[in-house]
Design a protein around this motif. Structure first.
Motif, PDB file in Angstrom:
ATOM      1  N   ALA A 141      18.268   5.325  66.989  1.00  0.00           N
ATOM      2  CA  ALA A 141      19.818   5.481  66.941  1.00  0.00           C
ATOM      3  C   ALA A 141      20.243   4.856  65.823  1.00  0.00           C
ATOM      4  CB  ALA A 141      20.197   4.971  68.073  1.00  0.00           C
ATOM      5  N   ALA A 142      19.842   3.473  65.802  1.00  0.00           N
ATOM      6  CA  ALA A 142      20.246   2.433  64.555  1.00  0.00           C
ATOM      7  C   ALA A 142      20.090   3.189  63.278  1.00  0.00           C
ATOM      8  CB  ALA A 142      19.624   1.283  64.588  1.00  0.00           C
ATOM      9  N   HIS A 143      19.012   3.824  62.953  1.00  0.00           N
ATOM     10  CA  HIS A 143      18.487   4.309  61.742  1.00  0.00           C
ATOM     11  C   HIS A 143      19.403   5.712  61.356  1.00  0.00           C
ATOM     12  CE1 HIS A 143      16.149   5.437  58.263  1.00  0.00           C
ATOM     13  NE2 HIS A 143      15.882   6.717  58.776  1.00  0.00           N
ATOM     14  N   MET A 144      19.788   6.330  62.566  1.00  0.00           N
ATOM     15  CA  MET A 144      20.749   7.705  62.452  1.00  0.00           C
ATOM     16  C   MET A 144      22.090   7.349  61.661  1.00  0.00           C
ATOM     17  SD  MET A 144      21.465  10.732  64.886  1.00  0.00           S
ATOM     18  CE  MET A 144      22.838   9.762  65.488  1.00  0.00           C
ATOM     19  N   LEU A 145      22.718   6.060  62.470  1.00  0.00           N
ATOM     20  CA  LEU A 145      24.154   5.607  61.976  1.00  0.00           C
ATOM     21  C   LEU A 145      24.311   5.472  60.670  1.00  0.00           C
ATOM     22  CD1 LEU A 145      24.833   3.188  65.162  1.00  0.00           C
ATOM     23  CD2 LEU A 145      25.328   5.786  64.995  1.00  0.00           C
ATOM     24  N   ASN A 146      25.658   5.410  60.110  1.00  0.00           N
ATOM     25  CA  ASN A 146      25.875   5.225  59.075  1.00  0.00           C
ATOM     26  C   ASN A 146      25.706   3.786  58.347  1.00  0.00           C
ATOM     27  OD1 ASN A 146      26.960   6.158  56.390  1.00  0.00           O
ATOM     28  ND2 ASN A 146      28.994   6.879  57.164  1.00  0.00           N
ATOM     29  N   TYR A 147      26.013   3.726  57.075  1.00  0.00           N
ATOM     30  CA  TYR A 147      26.236   2.223  56.428  1.00  0.00           C
ATOM     31  C   TYR A 147      24.938   1.461  56.568  1.00  0.00           C
ATOM     32  CZ  TYR A 147      30.938   3.852  57.222  1.00  0.00           C
ATOM     33  OH  TYR A 147      32.113   4.495  57.425  1.00  0.00           O
ATOM     34  N   GLY A 148      23.721   2.238  56.883  1.00  0.00           N
ATOM     35  CA  GLY A 148      22.494   1.216  57.001  1.00  0.00           C
ATOM     36  C   GLY A 148      22.529   0.449  57.835  1.00  0.00           C
ATOM     37  N   ILE A 149      23.433   0.442  59.105  1.00  0.00           N
ATOM     38  CA  ILE A 149      23.741  -0.552  60.195  1.00  0.00           C
ATOM     39  C   ILE A 149      22.284  -0.783  60.799  1.00  0.00           C
ATOM     40  CG2 ILE A 149      24.161   1.066  61.919  1.00  0.00           C
ATOM     41  CD1 ILE A 149      26.298  -0.649  62.641  1.00  0.00           C
ATOM     42  N   GLU A 150      21.448  -0.180  60.667  1.00  0.00           N
ATOM     43  CA  GLU A 150      20.203  -0.830  61.220  1.00  0.00           C
ATOM     44  C   GLU A 150      19.503  -2.241  60.682  1.00  0.00           C
ATOM     45  OE1 GLU A 150      16.377   1.486  60.441  1.00  0.00           O
ATOM     46  OE2 GLU A 150      17.495   2.421  58.619  1.00  0.00           O
ATOM     47  N   LYS A 151      20.191  -2.419  59.786  1.00  0.00           N
ATOM     48  CA  LYS A 151      19.905  -3.984  59.314  1.00  0.00           C
ATOM     49  C   LYS A 151      20.437  -5.114  60.111  1.00  0.00           C
ATOM     50  CE  LYS A 151      23.653  -4.241  55.674  1.00  0.00           C
ATOM     51  NZ  LYS A 151      24.264  -2.966  56.141  1.00  0.00           N
ATOM     52  N   ASP A 152      21.581  -4.504  60.783  1.00  0.00           N
ATOM     53  CA  ASP A 152      22.451  -5.416  61.727  1.00  0.00           C
ATOM     54  C   ASP A 152      22.275  -5.291  63.365  1.00  0.00           C
ATOM     55  OD1 ASP A 152      23.849  -6.725  59.740  1.00  0.00           O
ATOM     56  OD2 ASP A 152      24.965  -5.113  59.424  1.00  0.00           O
ATOM     57  N   ILE A 153      21.492  -4.095  63.665  1.00  0.00           N
ATOM     58  CA  ILE A 153      21.554  -3.884  65.091  1.00  0.00           C
ATOM     59  C   ILE A 153      20.314  -3.175  65.209  1.00  0.00           C
ATOM     60  CG2 ILE A 153      24.130  -3.689  65.408  1.00  0.00           C
ATOM     61  CD1 ILE A 153      23.621  -0.720  65.672  1.00  0.00           C
ATOM     62  N   GLY A 154      19.885  -3.035  66.589  1.00  0.00           N
ATOM     63  CA  GLY A 154      18.833  -2.317  66.964  1.00  0.00           C
ATOM     64  C   GLY A 154      17.354  -3.064  67.383  1.00  0.00           C
ATOM     65  N   THR A 155      17.457  -4.450  67.079  1.00  0.00           N
ATOM     66  CA  THR A 155      16.503  -5.349  67.523  1.00  0.00           C
ATOM     67  C   THR A 155      16.975  -6.781  67.766  1.00  0.00           C
ATOM     68  OG1 THR A 155      15.831  -5.724  64.869  1.00  0.00           O
ATOM     69  CG2 THR A 155      14.742  -3.938  66.284  1.00  0.00           C
ATOM     70  N   ILE A 156      16.053  -7.574  68.294  1.00  0.00           N
ATOM     71  CA  ILE A 156      16.355  -9.069  68.480  1.00  0.00           C
ATOM     72  C   ILE A 156      15.691  -9.812  67.438  1.00  0.00           C
ATOM     73  CG2 ILE A 156      16.570 -11.065  69.670  1.00  0.00           C
ATOM     74  CD1 ILE A 156      16.733  -9.236  72.155  1.00  0.00           C
ATOM     75  N   GLU A 157      16.307 -10.064  66.251  1.00  0.00           N
ATOM     76  CA  GLU A 157      15.594 -10.592  65.035  1.00  0.00           C
ATOM     77  C   GLU A 157      16.450 -11.401  64.339  1.00  0.00           C
ATOM     78  OE1 GLU A 157      12.269  -7.567  63.267  1.00  0.00           O
ATOM     79  OE2 GLU A 157      14.255  -6.492  63.331  1.00  0.00           O
ATOM     80  N   LYS A 158      15.984 -12.385  63.739  1.00  0.00           N
ATOM     81  CA  LYS A 158      16.731 -13.322  62.825  1.00  0.00           C
ATOM     82  C   LYS A 158      17.598 -12.635  61.704  1.00  0.00           C
ATOM     83  CE  LYS A 158      15.940 -17.188  59.709  1.00  0.00           C
ATOM     84  NZ  LYS A 158      14.895 -18.072  59.200  1.00  0.00           N
ATOM     85  N   GLY A 159      18.940 -12.861  61.945  1.00  0.00           N
ATOM     86  CA  GLY A 159      19.745 -12.433  60.721  1.00  0.00           C
ATOM     87  C   GLY A 159      20.622 -11.027  61.529  1.00  0.00           C
ATOM     88  N   LYS A 160      19.988 -10.726  62.463  1.00  0.00           N
ATOM     89  CA  LYS A 160      20.824  -9.591  63.046  1.00  0.00           C
ATOM     90  C   LYS A 160      22.040  -9.704  63.915  1.00  0.00           C
ATOM     91  CE  LYS A 160      17.694  -5.753  62.579  1.00  0.00           C
ATOM     92  NZ  LYS A 160      17.191  -4.547  63.318  1.00  0.00           N
ATOM     93  N   PHE A 161      23.078  -9.056  64.155  1.00  0.00           N
ATOM     94  CA  PHE A 161      24.134  -9.353  65.209  1.00  0.00           C
ATOM     95  C   PHE A 161      23.447  -9.864  66.477  1.00  0.00           C
ATOM     96  CE2 PHE A 161      27.056  -6.835  62.772  1.00  0.00           C
ATOM     97  CZ  PHE A 161      27.884  -7.835  62.269  1.00  0.00           C
ATOM     98  N   ALA A 162      24.160 -10.874  67.355  1.00  0.00           N
ATOM     99  CA  ALA A 162      23.735 -11.254  68.556  1.00  0.00           C
ATOM    100  C   ALA A 162      23.954 -10.320  69.703  1.00  0.00           C
ATOM    101  CB  ALA A 162      24.155 -12.580  68.728  1.00  0.00           C
TER     102      ALA A 162
END
Length: 413
Positions: free
Chosen positions: A356-377
């Motif tokens: 789902a994150a990959h489909m969304l706009n603005y490349g938001i998968e860099k911020d959401i979709g996994t629990i990884e360093k640098g992403k939104f909590a």
């Protein structure tokens, strides 16, 4: 900073009994997640808890990324604009509390209040999920033929004043949508009636009379992409479905009559398949009655999903949540269907994460979709193990969005 945004200097440590790695699909144990402000700064086993950190103990729970529902409609009623907006905000908050920390509103139906709601959530003035929005759809479709009950000139004007008749008018409509602040454009390309037949022909096949032409859809997709928008398409089958997938819409929805030819196009263009099931569950009874038990949109969806899964087309989680019959907050019931229709429990869960994150706009998968360093909590938790029982996702007990705890039913136990 707004009331509902995490302060920059806040420091939180989450002890996770189990932690779902949505990228690899594995379940990790005894992990610690460190959150500073609204971001994850570290995650791993045996991490030292920084001094002064507020510790959230989820050591008896399974911790997961916040879910993404890429097809909701938060406008579900109200007589006045204020009522509509308040009800819409309430629906968005219900989704958030159920663990959907990001949603895509696929048609605000009669206005652009979703743009304002998105912006107010982002500013922290009100609480709600991260939102991407399509605003009003570009919609020449009708679900059934309709009488003209207005006085004065017969059939004056276009439905909802939307004139997308021809590629240049279609481009103009996209520009107008962009001007209103949307992230997406939503189109509908199949109508549900032909002559006097509504939805089903006498032999129980689905009616798919096309609305927009391929040239119009192409123009919409091209103009949207020029302007930094993405395009979602509601389509069931036939020429309308062919127009959407061949024009390369970013979010092909429903695709009830997806066949091997259609799958080839999806694979070639690297498009996902957004199968919305909650709306079809609500329609099942009426469909079976209309076809004498011979067919339903749910049956068609199962065949389409099974074909797509077998071919390796990514499935994106979208519920269609929109009304009392298709309620907000209950969307996680879809995982069980995916797990029954050819996806493993892990793959079923991943539909609401990176797919789902990959489909969304603005490349938001860099911020959401996994629990990884640098992403939104954006973090949720359930009691049991969803890889053993995907229905656990229907019983989310902890929700954090951007470092702010929305609910914690584990506290004080």
């Amino acid at each position: 900073t707004g009331k509902y945004l995490a302060t920059r200097d806040q420091l939180v440590a989450i002890r996770a009994g189990g932690l779902f790695d949505a990228r690899s699909g594995t379940m990790l144990t005894n992990q610690v997640v460190i959150v500073r402000g609204d971001r994850i700064t570290d995650v791993g086993s045996g991490l030292a808890i920084p001094s002064g950190a507020n510790v959230i103990d989820l050591s008896n729970a399974t911790v997961m990324p916040g879910m993404i529902d890429a097809h909701v409609h938060i406008n579900t009623g109200g007589e006045t604009e204020a009522q509509r907006t308040l009800i819409a905000l309430s629906n968005a908050q219900i989704d958030l509390a159920a663990g959907f920390t990001t949603v895509l509103d696929m048609d605000s139906r009669g206005g652009y209040n979703t743009v304002d709601i998105r912006d107010q959530i982002n500013s922290g003035r009100v609480q709600g999920p991260r939102m991407q929005v399509a605003g009003e759809s570009l919609n020449p479709r009708a679900t059934n033929y309709y009488p003209d009950v207005r006085t004065g000139r017969f059939q004056e004007g276009f439905i909802e004043n939307k004139n997308v008749n021809g590629p240049w008018l279609a481009r103009a409509a996209v520009r107008e949508a962009k001007l209103h602040g949307v992230d997406w454009v939503k189109i509908y390309t199949t109508q549900d009636f032909a002559g006097t037949m509504h939805m089903w022909t006498p032999d129980a096949t689905l009616v798919n009379s096309p609305s927009l032409t391929f040239e119009e859809v192409q123009a919409i997709v091209d103009e949207a992409h020029r302007l930094g928008l993405k395009v979602a398409c509601h389509t069931y089958g036939g020429e309308g479905m062919a127009s959407c997938i061949n024009a390369g819409v970013d979010a092909p929805n429903h695709l009830l009559e997806l066949d091997q030819d259609g799958i080839k196009v999806l694979l070639q263009k690297r498009l996902p398949f957004e199968a919305t099931l909650d709306d079809l569950i609500a329609l099942e009874k009426g469909d079976l009655e209309a076809t004498g038990g011979r067919n339903s949109r749910m049956k068609l969806a199962e065949q389409a999903v099974r074909r797509a899964v077998a071919a390796g087309v990514p499935i994106v989680f979208g519920s269609g949540a929109t009304s009392a019959a298709i309620p907000h907050g209950k969307q996680a019931n879809q995982f069980a269907y995916y797990a029954k229709w050819g996806l493993t429990p892990t793959q079923a869960l991943q539909t609401a994460y990176l797919n789902a994150a990959h489909m969304l706009n603005y490349g938001i998968e860099k911020d959401i979709g996994t629990i990884e360093k640098g992403k939104f909590a954006d973090i949720i938790a359930v009691s049991g193990n969803p890889l053993a029982d995907v229905s656990e996702m229907e019983r989310v007990r902890f929700v954090m969005k951007g470092g702010t705890v929305i609910r914690n039913d584990f506290a004080g136990r």
